[in-house]
Design a protein around this motif. Structure first.
Motif, PDB file in Angstrom:
ATOM      1  N   TYR A   1     -18.332   5.151   4.216  1.00 51.69           N
ATOM      2  CA  TYR A   1     -19.362   6.183   4.105  1.00 51.69           C
ATOM      3  C   TYR A   1     -20.731   5.548   4.337  1.00 51.69           C
ATOM      4  CZ  TYR A   1     -15.745   8.923   1.671  1.00 51.69           C
ATOM      5  OH  TYR A   1     -14.599   9.599   1.326  1.00 51.69           O
ATOM      6  N   PRO A   2     -21.613   6.197   5.115  1.00 58.91           N
ATOM      7  CA  PRO A   2     -22.924   5.601   5.383  1.00 58.91           C
ATOM      8  C   PRO A   2     -23.986   5.907   4.334  1.00 58.91           C
ATOM      9  CG  PRO A   2     -22.656   7.577   6.700  1.00 58.91           C
ATOM     10  CD  PRO A   2     -21.368   7.390   5.948  1.00 58.91           C
ATOM     11  N   THR A   3     -23.620   6.660   3.290  1.00 56.03           N
ATOM     12  CA  THR A   3     -24.572   7.023   2.248  1.00 56.03           C
ATOM     13  C   THR A   3     -24.634   5.928   1.189  1.00 56.03           C
ATOM     14  OG1 THR A   3     -24.076   9.370   2.566  1.00 56.03           O
ATOM     15  CG2 THR A   3     -25.182   8.748   0.516  1.00 56.03           C
ATOM     16  N   PRO A   4     -25.804   5.336   0.937  1.00 55.27           N
ATOM     17  CA  PRO A   4     -25.905   4.321  -0.119  1.00 55.27           C
ATOM     18  C   PRO A   4     -25.351   4.846  -1.441  1.00 55.27           C
ATOM     19  CG  PRO A   4     -27.914   4.352   1.184  1.00 55.27           C
ATOM     20  CD  PRO A   4     -27.097   5.539   1.652  1.00 55.27           C
ATOM     21  N   GLY A   5     -24.573   4.015  -2.098  1.00 59.27           N
ATOM     22  CA  GLY A   5     -23.948   4.410  -3.353  1.00 59.27           C
ATOM     23  C   GLY A   5     -22.557   4.970  -3.199  1.00 59.27           C
ATOM     24  N   HIS A   6     -22.149   5.288  -1.961  1.00 58.47           N
ATOM     25  CA  HIS A   6     -20.825   5.874  -1.758  1.00 58.47           C
ATOM     26  C   HIS A   6     -19.716   4.849  -1.522  1.00 58.47           C
ATOM     27  CE1 HIS A   6     -21.743  10.399  -0.761  1.00 58.47           C
ATOM     28  NE2 HIS A   6     -22.094  10.052  -1.982  1.00 58.47           N
ATOM     29  N   PRO A   7     -19.785   3.978  -0.510  1.00 61.33           N
ATOM     30  CA  PRO A   7     -18.619   3.146  -0.193  1.00 61.33           C
ATOM     31  C   PRO A   7     -18.366   2.061  -1.231  1.00 61.33           C
ATOM     32  CG  PRO A   7     -20.464   2.523   1.202  1.00 61.33           C
ATOM     33  CD  PRO A   7     -20.901   3.724   0.430  1.00 61.33           C
ATOM     34  N   VAL A   8     -17.080   1.861  -1.546  1.00 58.44           N
ATOM     35  CA  VAL A   8     -16.685   0.873  -2.559  1.00 58.44           C
ATOM     36  C   VAL A   8     -15.666  -0.122  -2.022  1.00 58.44           C
ATOM     37  CG1 VAL A   8     -17.215   2.375  -4.513  1.00 58.44           C
ATOM     38  CG2 VAL A   8     -14.925   2.437  -3.476  1.00 58.44           C
ATOM     39  N   GLY A   9     -15.386  -0.088  -0.713  1.00 64.70           N
ATOM     40  CA  GLY A   9     -14.446  -1.035  -0.132  1.00 64.70           C
ATOM     41  C   GLY A   9     -13.029  -0.539  -0.014  1.00 64.70           C
ATOM     42  N   LEU A  10     -12.744   0.667  -0.484  1.00 66.09           N
ATOM     43  CA  LEU A  10     -11.446   1.301  -0.317  1.00 66.09           C
ATOM     44  C   LEU A  10     -11.666   2.573   0.498  1.00 66.09           C
ATOM     45  CD1 LEU A  10     -10.029   1.039  -3.963  1.00 66.09           C
ATOM     46  CD2 LEU A  10      -9.694  -0.567  -2.066  1.00 66.09           C
ATOM     47  N   SER A  11     -10.938   2.739   1.596  1.00 66.74           N
ATOM     48  CA  SER A  11     -11.213   3.873   2.467  1.00 66.74           C
ATOM     49  C   SER A  11     -11.097   5.197   1.717  1.00 66.74           C
ATOM     50  CB  SER A  11     -10.259   3.873   3.668  1.00 66.74           C
ATOM     51  OG  SER A  11      -8.915   4.013   3.271  1.00 66.74           O
ATOM     52  N   PHE A  12     -12.087   6.050   1.936  1.00 65.76           N
ATOM     53  CA  PHE A  12     -12.203   7.398   1.373  1.00 65.76           C
ATOM     54  C   PHE A  12     -12.589   7.421  -0.099  1.00 65.76           C
ATOM     55  CE2 PHE A  12      -9.382   7.734   5.017  1.00 65.76           C
ATOM     56  CZ  PHE A  12     -10.063   8.671   5.765  1.00 65.76           C
ATOM     57  N   ALA A  13     -12.510   6.320  -0.814  1.00 67.93           N
ATOM     58  CA  ALA A  13     -12.846   6.290  -2.237  1.00 67.93           C
ATOM     59  C   ALA A  13     -14.354   6.140  -2.438  1.00 67.93           C
ATOM     60  CB  ALA A  13     -12.120   5.151  -2.931  1.00 67.93           C
ATOM     61  N   VAL A  14     -14.827   6.592  -3.601  1.00 67.26           N
ATOM     62  CA  VAL A  14     -16.194   6.358  -4.042  1.00 67.26           C
ATOM     63  C   VAL A  14     -16.165   5.960  -5.513  1.00 67.26           C
ATOM     64  CG1 VAL A  14     -17.312   7.930  -2.388  1.00 67.26           C
ATOM     65  CG2 VAL A  14     -16.525   8.824  -4.591  1.00 67.26           C
ATOM     66  N   ASP A  15     -17.284   5.459  -5.991  1.00 65.32           N
ATOM     67  CA  ASP A  15     -17.431   5.188  -7.412  1.00 65.32           C
ATOM     68  C   ASP A  15     -17.144   6.474  -8.197  1.00 65.32           C
ATOM     69  OD1 ASP A  15     -19.210   5.174  -9.995  1.00 65.32           O
ATOM     70  OD2 ASP A  15     -19.071   3.063  -9.403  1.00 65.32           O
ATOM     71  N   ARG A  16     -16.457   6.341  -9.324  1.00 63.15           N
ATOM     72  CA  ARG A  16     -16.044   7.549 -10.046  1.00 63.15           C
ATOM     73  C   ARG A  16     -17.212   8.353 -10.606  1.00 63.15           C
ATOM     74  NH1 ARG A  16     -12.194   7.994 -13.811  1.00 63.15           N
ATOM     75  NH2 ARG A  16     -10.885   6.473 -12.746  1.00 63.15           N
ATOM     76  N   ARG A  17     -18.420   7.806 -10.577  1.00 67.34           N
ATOM     77  CA  ARG A  17     -19.569   8.576 -11.062  1.00 67.34           C
ATOM     78  C   ARG A  17     -20.232   9.409  -9.976  1.00 67.34           C
ATOM     79  NH1 ARG A  17     -23.394   4.064 -12.963  1.00 67.34           N
ATOM     80  NH2 ARG A  17     -22.537   3.153 -11.050  1.00 67.34           N
ATOM     81  N   VAL A  18     -19.886   9.203  -8.723  1.00 67.78           N
ATOM     82  CA  VAL A  18     -20.578   9.865  -7.620  1.00 67.78           C
ATOM     83  C   VAL A  18     -20.297  11.365  -7.608  1.00 67.78           C
ATOM     84  CG1 VAL A  18     -20.660  10.118  -5.104  1.00 67.78           C
ATOM     85  CG2 VAL A  18     -20.732   7.844  -6.131  1.00 67.78           C
TER      86      VAL A  18
END
Length: 251
Positions: free
Chosen positions: A71-88
């Motif tokens: 994901y190109p949005t800061p705060g979104h990508p976590v290194g696992l495809s399609f996943a985000v931080d659980r707080r997003v």
């Protein structure tokens, strides 16, 4: 890689051996990313998360899910495809569509968060075709003029296909390929011993209605595993009642 490089090497010995042939490419990528950072050109995800997917041991992978790039949005990508931080919040649209298909396929209610580590813990390798992206610029590190990540992820996937058990039999693998970039791997996967490939459109809102919705990748993956005598994936994603406060970083 030495400490001056912005990327941490894979912690799993199996992946380290599998990627030895592309070590020069990884070093070149690391140098370019470092130069971009010094020049003030931000990129994602955080350096320590770029190779996070490969923390899952090579021998433990049962299902491979391939996307495009982070994901190109800061705060979104976590290194696992399609996943985000659980707080997003809100969740990215592509992930919302993944959850919609999960519900339509298996009747699983979508969680409020985007932490897919419960899948990774069961042997689901969540790997993008390209592992970094310029902040705010989807696709900016891929293609002919990109960073060269495609050679790295291809080497990783060739290593998965080549696995054998103690008796010399191919280790079962189901590959779920979402989008054209992921499907560029089909020549490696189709016809390979022990491998089943499930390909469809990407879950992006731009393409989800052109073949992603209704593709039933989750039930098909479990059926393919069962047909090869392997245990299915529990695709449920648990909620965490003690999750920290939401982190609103945009759509």
């Amino acid at each position: 890689m030495d400490a001056a490089q912005p990327l941490a090497p894979p912690v799993d010995a199996g992946w380290a051996a599998a990627l030895a042939e592309v070590e020069p490419r990884l070093r070149a990528i690391a140098e370019r990313l470092e130069a971009d950072a010094v020049a003030g050109r931000a990129w994602l995800p955080a350096p320590e998360r770029v190779l996070r997917a490969l923390e899952l041991p090579l021998e433990a992978v049962r299902v491979l899910v391939v996307g495009q790039d982070p994901y190109p949005t800061p705060g979104h990508p976590v290194g696992l495809s399609f996943a985000v931080d659980r707080r997003v919040r809100p969740l990215p649209r592509s992930l919302q569509n993944v959850y919609r298909e999960l519900h339509d396929d298996l009747g699983i209610a979508p969680p409020a968060h985007g932490d897919l580590s419960a899948w990774a813990e069961q042997g689901v390798l969540l790997l993008n075709r390209v592992l970094t992206v310029p902040a705010g610029e989807a696709g900016g590190h891929g293609g002919r003029r990109g960073m060269g990540w495609e050679a790295v992820t291809e080497a990783a996937i060739r290593a998965l296909v080549a696995r054998r058990d103690a008796a010399g039999r191919a280790v079962p693998l189901v590959a779920i390929l979402w989008g054209a970039q992921a499907q560029s791997l089909l020549p490696i996967l189709e016809g390979a011993e022990g491998v089943d490939a499930i390909a469809s459109a990407h879950p992006s809102p731009l393409s989800a209605r052109r073949g992603f919705f209704g593709s039933r990748p989750f039930s098909r993956a479990n059926a393919a595993l069962a047909a090869r005598g392997a245990a299915p994936i529990d695709w449920r994603i648990p909620e965490d009642p003690e999750a920290p406060a939401r982190l609103d970083v945009g759509a």
